[in-house]
Enzyme design. Structure first.
Site, PDB file in Angstrom:
ATOM      1  N   LYS A  63      -8.983   8.338   2.620  1.00 29.05           N
ATOM      2  CA  LYS A  63      -9.919   7.235   2.711  1.00 29.05           C
ATOM      3  C   LYS A  63     -11.570   7.264   3.337  1.00 29.05           C
ATOM      4  O   LYS A  63     -12.660   6.209   2.888  1.00 29.05           O
ATOM      5  CB  LYS A  63      -8.732   5.997   3.343  1.00 29.05           C
ATOM      6  N   PHE A 113       2.135  -3.095   3.785  1.00 30.96           N
ATOM      7  CA  PHE A 113       2.070  -4.575   4.149  1.00 30.96           C
ATOM      8  C   PHE A 113       3.925  -5.022   4.407  1.00 30.96           C
ATOM      9  O   PHE A 113       4.049  -4.696   3.224  1.00 30.96           O
ATOM     10  CB  PHE A 113       1.259  -5.569   3.960  1.00 30.96           C
ATOM     11  N   HIS A 148      -9.510   2.632   0.702  1.00 34.25           N
ATOM     12  CA  HIS A 148      -8.272   2.110   0.454  1.00 34.25           C
ATOM     13  C   HIS A 148      -8.201   1.428  -0.911  1.00 34.25           C
ATOM     14  O   HIS A 148      -8.484   0.372  -0.859  1.00 34.25           O
ATOM     15  CB  HIS A 148      -7.971   1.640   1.689  1.00 34.25           C
ATOM     16  N   GLU A 190       0.304   5.514  13.573  1.00 38.16           N
ATOM     17  CA  GLU A 190       0.027   6.308  13.186  1.00 38.16           C
ATOM     18  C   GLU A 190       0.046   7.845  13.992  1.00 38.16           C
ATOM     19  O   GLU A 190       0.336   8.616  13.667  1.00 38.16           O
ATOM     20  CB  GLU A 190      -0.636   6.582  11.608  1.00 38.16           C
ATOM     21  N   CYS A 199       0.342  -0.909   0.444  1.00 36.11           N
ATOM     22  CA  CYS A 199       0.086  -0.256  -0.414  1.00 36.11           C
ATOM     23  C   CYS A 199       0.958   1.286   0.169  1.00 36.11           C
ATOM     24  O   CYS A 199       0.506   2.317   0.001  1.00 36.11           O
ATOM     25  CB  CYS A 199      -1.424   0.171   1.126  1.00 36.11           C
ATOM     26  N   HIS A 210      -1.785   8.094   6.537  1.00 39.90           N
ATOM     27  CA  HIS A 210      -2.749   6.876   5.520  1.00 39.90           C
ATOM     28  C   HIS A 210      -3.885   6.754   6.221  1.00 39.90           C
ATOM     29  O   HIS A 210      -4.520   6.101   5.666  1.00 39.90           O
ATOM     30  CB  HIS A 210      -1.491   6.038   6.462  1.00 39.90           C
TER      31      HIS A 210
END
Length: 412
Positions: free
Chosen positions: A336, A400, A341, A318, A167, A307
């Site tokens: 998002k 990931f 996402h 975060e 991502c 993010h």
């Protein structure tokens, strides 16, 4: 021309293109993101899957936008990128028929590639046998073909590659594209990312991991970054393309510069295949590296496009890092909440939105924040867009494998 690392390098953003759940094209997507109206809805293609909703690009007609003869040979993830790239090049005022293609590169990000083609042809294999599998399977499936197809379409004959850092992929691509400009290898780079993997196998895999929201009764409320009741992300698709140029090349042709990519930082958590490091050390190092690359301090940042996936662990980790580094001063958003996402394309969509926030001095809201998590000690913009002076902004992307990428965007 090789530039000394002691000097800040500002890659000029001269063109933007986007195909997103918020719309096909930059104006419509930006308007929808600023409205704060979510795009998640029940997805007929996911009928029978435990999570049967997504954020899909509305009304995307590849035959009309690309041409039937061309579109049928391309997986959807390439189709989306082709349309976004065309818009970005037109926005930049560049005509591939007249440029020196050897000085033009393509660097894109994608996490998964042509999963729709893969699933379709696997069904053909099982139902009809190997002799009926399409000879186009491999060129439609493999991830690198999106950059290859853009090079063919636009005679971009310089370095041509796709990066895959989950991502974080398209933010990694944009940072890599900037390095090609800084090194003097290219004058122009078409960069960004694309993803179109809203398919039963991929969504089932994410659902089995527990990564997705389970709000099947109310999909529009499912993507809720930084909200106390967040329960997972909503999968999306899309493509975002930026045209980057060296300052000299943009100036020589009198190009409009919308903003600048002034810093890039990338790190690894080295912690877990899918979970973020709760200490946030890798993220903080990426942020500090991007700021140092831009010759800026945390006090210079007015806006953060987080993010912000709407997963319990990611948002918490975060938020701690952002609070530790920036305090509660920057205006923080996660787009998002509206778009969902888009996985490997997320960083590109959000880079486009960050450029627009800097250009228009307007921070879009985070959708669905009904009650902000008390552990998120940040100035999260909610309900309506906020007009604020934005001299510099950061856009965060994490993937990931613990892969982190941060971009710094500054005013033109």
């Amino acid at each position: 021309m090789t530039r000394p690392a002691t000097h800040r390098f500002d890659a000029a953003v001269t063109g933007l293109g986007i195909v997103s759940p918020a719309g096909v094209g930059v104006p419509g997507s930006w308007e929808r993101v600023c409205s704060g109206i979510p795009t998640a809805t029940t997805d007929p293609a996911l009928t029978g899957v435990p999570v049967d909703f997504s954020c899909r690009v509305p009304g995307f007609d590849a035959d009309a936008l690309i041409g039937r003869r061309k579109a049928w040979r391309l997986d959807r993830f390439v189709q989306l990128a082709m349309v976004a790239a065309k818009e970005a090049l037109e926005d930049a005022g560049l005509d591939p028929a007249t440029w020196d293609g050897t000085r033009v590169g393509v660097v894109l990000g994608s996490a998964v590639g042509g999963t729709a083609t893969w699933e379709q042809q696997h069904r053909t294999l099982l139902d009809k046998g190997a002799e009926q599998v399409s000879g186009m399977l491999i060129p439609m499936l493999i991830t690198n073909m999106v950059a290859g197809q853009l090079a063919i379409e636009h005679r971009a004959l310089g370095p041509n590659l796709v990066v895959s850092t989950a991502c974080a992929a398209s933010a990694t691509a944009i940072g890599t594209a900037r390095e090609l400009l800084r090194s003097g290898t290219c004058d122009v780079v078409i960069t960004g990312g694309t993803e179109a993997c809203l398919t039963p196998s991929i969504i089932s895999g994410f659902a089995r991991m527990g990564a997705l929201s389970r709000r099947t009764e109310d999909p529009a409320a499912a993507s809720r970054p930084f909200d106390v009741d967040r329960d997972g992300f909503v999968a999306a698709e899309g493509a975002g393309i930026l045209v980057l140029e060296t300052p000299e090349h943009a100036a020589a042709r009198g190009a409009r510069v919308r903003a600048r990519i002034s810093g890039y930082g990338a790190t690894a958590d080295g912690h877990h295949p899918t979970a973020p490091d709760p200490s946030g050390q890798g993220v903080e190092r990426a942020l500090r590296a991007a700021l140092a690359d831009a010759h800026l301090t945390p006090e210079d940042i007015d806006h953060v496009n987080a993010h912000g996936t709407s997963t319990p662990l990611n948002d918490a980790a975060e938020a701690k890092v952002l609070r530790r580094l920036f305090g509660d001063r920057p205006a923080v958003t996660s787009t998002k909440g509206v778009t969902g996402h888009a996985l490997g394309a997320a960083g590109a969509l959000e880079a486009v939105f960050t450029v627009l926030a800097v250009e228009q001095q307007l921070v879009p809201p985070t959708a669905n924040v009904v009650k902000q998590d008390p552990e998120v000690e940040l100035d999260v913009v909610t309900e309506a867009p906020r007009a604020v002076p934005v001299r510099a902004a950061v856009s965060n992307s994490f993937g990931f494998g613990g892969q982190n990428a941060v971009l710094v965007v500054t005013q033109a």
